[in-house]
Design a protein around this motif. Structure first.
Motif, PDB file in Angstrom:
ATOM      1  N   ALA A  58      46.374  30.804  33.196  1.00  0.00           N
ATOM      2  CA  ALA A  58      46.124  31.042  34.620  1.00  0.00           C
ATOM      3  C   ALA A  58      47.197  30.309  35.410  1.00  0.00           C
ATOM      4  N   ARG A  59      47.846  31.029  36.291  1.00  0.00           N
ATOM      5  CA  ARG A  59      48.860  30.426  37.159  1.00  0.00           C
ATOM      6  C   ARG A  59      48.162  29.663  38.287  1.00  0.00           C
ATOM      7  N   ALA A  60      48.944  28.951  39.068  1.00  0.00           N
ATOM      8  CA  ALA A  60      48.412  28.149  40.179  1.00  0.00           C
ATOM      9  C   ALA A  60      47.550  28.994  41.104  1.00  0.00           C
ATOM     10  N   GLY A  61      46.360  28.508  41.424  1.00  0.00           N
ATOM     11  CA  GLY A  61      45.478  29.169  42.365  1.00  0.00           C
ATOM     12  C   GLY A  61      44.727  30.371  41.819  1.00  0.00           C
ATOM     13  N   GLN A  62      44.789  30.608  40.517  1.00  0.00           N
ATOM     14  CA  GLN A  62      44.165  31.796  39.931  1.00  0.00           C
ATOM     15  C   GLN A  62      43.004  31.407  39.012  1.00  0.00           C
ATOM     16  N   ILE A 117      39.143  27.986  36.729  1.00  0.00           N
ATOM     17  CA  ILE A 117      40.035  28.143  37.878  1.00  0.00           C
ATOM     18  C   ILE A 117      41.173  27.144  37.758  1.00  0.00           C
ATOM     19  N   ASN A 118      42.384  27.584  38.036  1.00  0.00           N
ATOM     20  CA  ASN A 118      43.518  26.661  38.030  1.00  0.00           C
ATOM     21  C   ASN A 118      43.817  26.251  39.471  1.00  0.00           C
ATOM     22  N   ARG A 119      43.400  25.056  39.852  1.00  0.00           N
ATOM     23  CA  ARG A 119      43.635  24.548  41.200  1.00  0.00           C
ATOM     24  C   ARG A 119      44.870  23.646  41.250  1.00  0.00           C
ATOM     25  N   THR A 120      45.659  23.614  40.172  1.00  0.00           N
ATOM     26  CA  THR A 120      46.868  22.794  40.133  1.00  0.00           C
ATOM     27  C   THR A 120      48.096  23.671  40.328  1.00  0.00           C
ATOM     28  N   GLU A 121      49.267  23.053  40.407  1.00  0.00           N
ATOM     29  CA  GLU A 121      50.522  23.795  40.564  1.00  0.00           C
ATOM     30  C   GLU A 121      51.128  24.198  39.219  1.00  0.00           C
ATOM     31  N   GLY A 124      47.001  35.772  32.302  1.00  0.00           N
ATOM     32  CA  GLY A 124      47.636  36.438  31.180  1.00  0.00           C
ATOM     33  C   GLY A 124      46.899  36.162  29.891  1.00  0.00           C
ATOM     34  N   GLU A 125      47.090  37.050  28.924  1.00  0.00           N
ATOM     35  CA  GLU A 125      46.502  36.867  27.599  1.00  0.00           C
ATOM     36  C   GLU A 125      47.604  36.940  26.559  1.00  0.00           C
ATOM     37  N   ALA A 126      47.488  36.102  25.532  1.00  0.00           N
ATOM     38  CA  ALA A 126      48.443  36.090  24.425  1.00  0.00           C
ATOM     39  C   ALA A 126      47.919  37.037  23.347  1.00  0.00           C
ATOM     40  N   TYR A 127      48.306  38.291  23.432  1.00  0.00           N
ATOM     41  CA  TYR A 127      47.811  39.295  22.496  1.00  0.00           C
ATOM     42  C   TYR A 127      48.304  39.042  21.072  1.00  0.00           C
ATOM     43  N   GLY A 128      49.420  38.342  20.911  1.00  0.00           N
ATOM     44  CA  GLY A 128      49.940  38.038  19.585  1.00  0.00           C
ATOM     45  C   GLY A 128      48.994  37.185  18.767  1.00  0.00           C
ATOM     46  N   LEU A 129      48.063  36.525  19.398  1.00  0.00           N
ATOM     47  CA  LEU A 129      47.084  35.696  18.701  1.00  0.00           C
ATOM     48  C   LEU A 129      46.254  36.534  17.735  1.00  0.00           C
ATOM     49  N   ARG A 130      46.096  37.798  18.044  1.00  0.00           N
ATOM     50  CA  ARG A 130      45.290  38.680  17.191  1.00  0.00           C
ATOM     51  C   ARG A 130      45.917  38.875  15.810  1.00  0.00           C
ATOM     52  N   ALA A 185      47.735  26.657  33.556  1.00  0.00           N
ATOM     53  CA  ALA A 185      46.650  26.142  32.718  1.00  0.00           C
ATOM     54  C   ALA A 185      46.411  27.146  31.602  1.00  0.00           C
ATOM     55  N   ARG A 186      46.281  26.633  30.385  1.00  0.00           N
ATOM     56  CA  ARG A 186      46.038  27.507  29.236  1.00  0.00           C
ATOM     57  C   ARG A 186      44.760  27.074  28.533  1.00  0.00           C
TER      58      ARG A 186
END
Length: 175
Positions: free
Chosen positions: A61-65, A116-120, A41-47, A123-124
């Protein structure tokens, strides 16, 4: 105390149009077009913070992504882990990162990377680079090259390297 001549004031901040955006309160948008393994996902509000010289993005990134395929560009790019413990893949292998880690990816093949997010846990990461366009990205794993341009009527072009032609191919001289 700061010298009043250089101390920033609220009035001045409002006049110049500066806006604060809190990255810890960011809402992430998932567009649903990515294949499994690349859902992020992206936080578009940051713009809303503004700016035109840097391209600043906050990703989750969610787990495994992974955020995107392994790639490099021809501009320097930076990464700051804001939450979680993503794995960074680069030309030297894989490295576990943690919140607060800051990484610079140089231009060209030495700066190749993938997050890569290899945790459960989610990750941001915040990433930023020059906002200059067009942008050229090379994807070594899939032997592709992408060219991304600012013209909304001219979509990004992603092609395999083996689709190359000679520079003069199709040219017939002045018309």
């Amino acid at each position: 105390m700061l010298d009043p001549a250089i101390e920033p004031s609220v009035e001045r901040a409002n006049i110049t149009g500066m806006h604060a955006v809190n990255i810890h309160e960011a809402k992430f948008t998932y567009d649903g077009t990515e294949p499994d393994g690349f859902v992020s996902g992206e936080a578009y509000g940051l713009r809303e913070a503004g700016g035109s010289e840097l391209n600043v993005r906050l990703y989750e990134a969610r787990a495994g992504q992974a955020l995107c395929p392994y790639h490099y560009e021809y501009e320097e790019e930076w990464l700051l882990v804001t939450e979680g413990a993503p794995t960074l893949r680069d030309p030297d292998g894989e490295h576990q990162l943690k919140a607060g880690d800051l990484v610079c990816f140089g231009p060209g093949p030495p700066g190749a990377h993938q997050v890569i997010n290899r945790t459960e846990q989610p990750a941001r990461v915040m990433m930023w680079s020059s906002a200059r366009e067009p942008v050229v990205a090379v994807y070594p794993d899939s032997d592709k090259i992408g060219v991304y341009v600012p013209n909304e009527h001219d979509s990004g072009m992603v092609r395999r390297r083996d689709a190359s032609v000679d520079y003069w191919d199709g040219e017939s001289g002045p018309r």
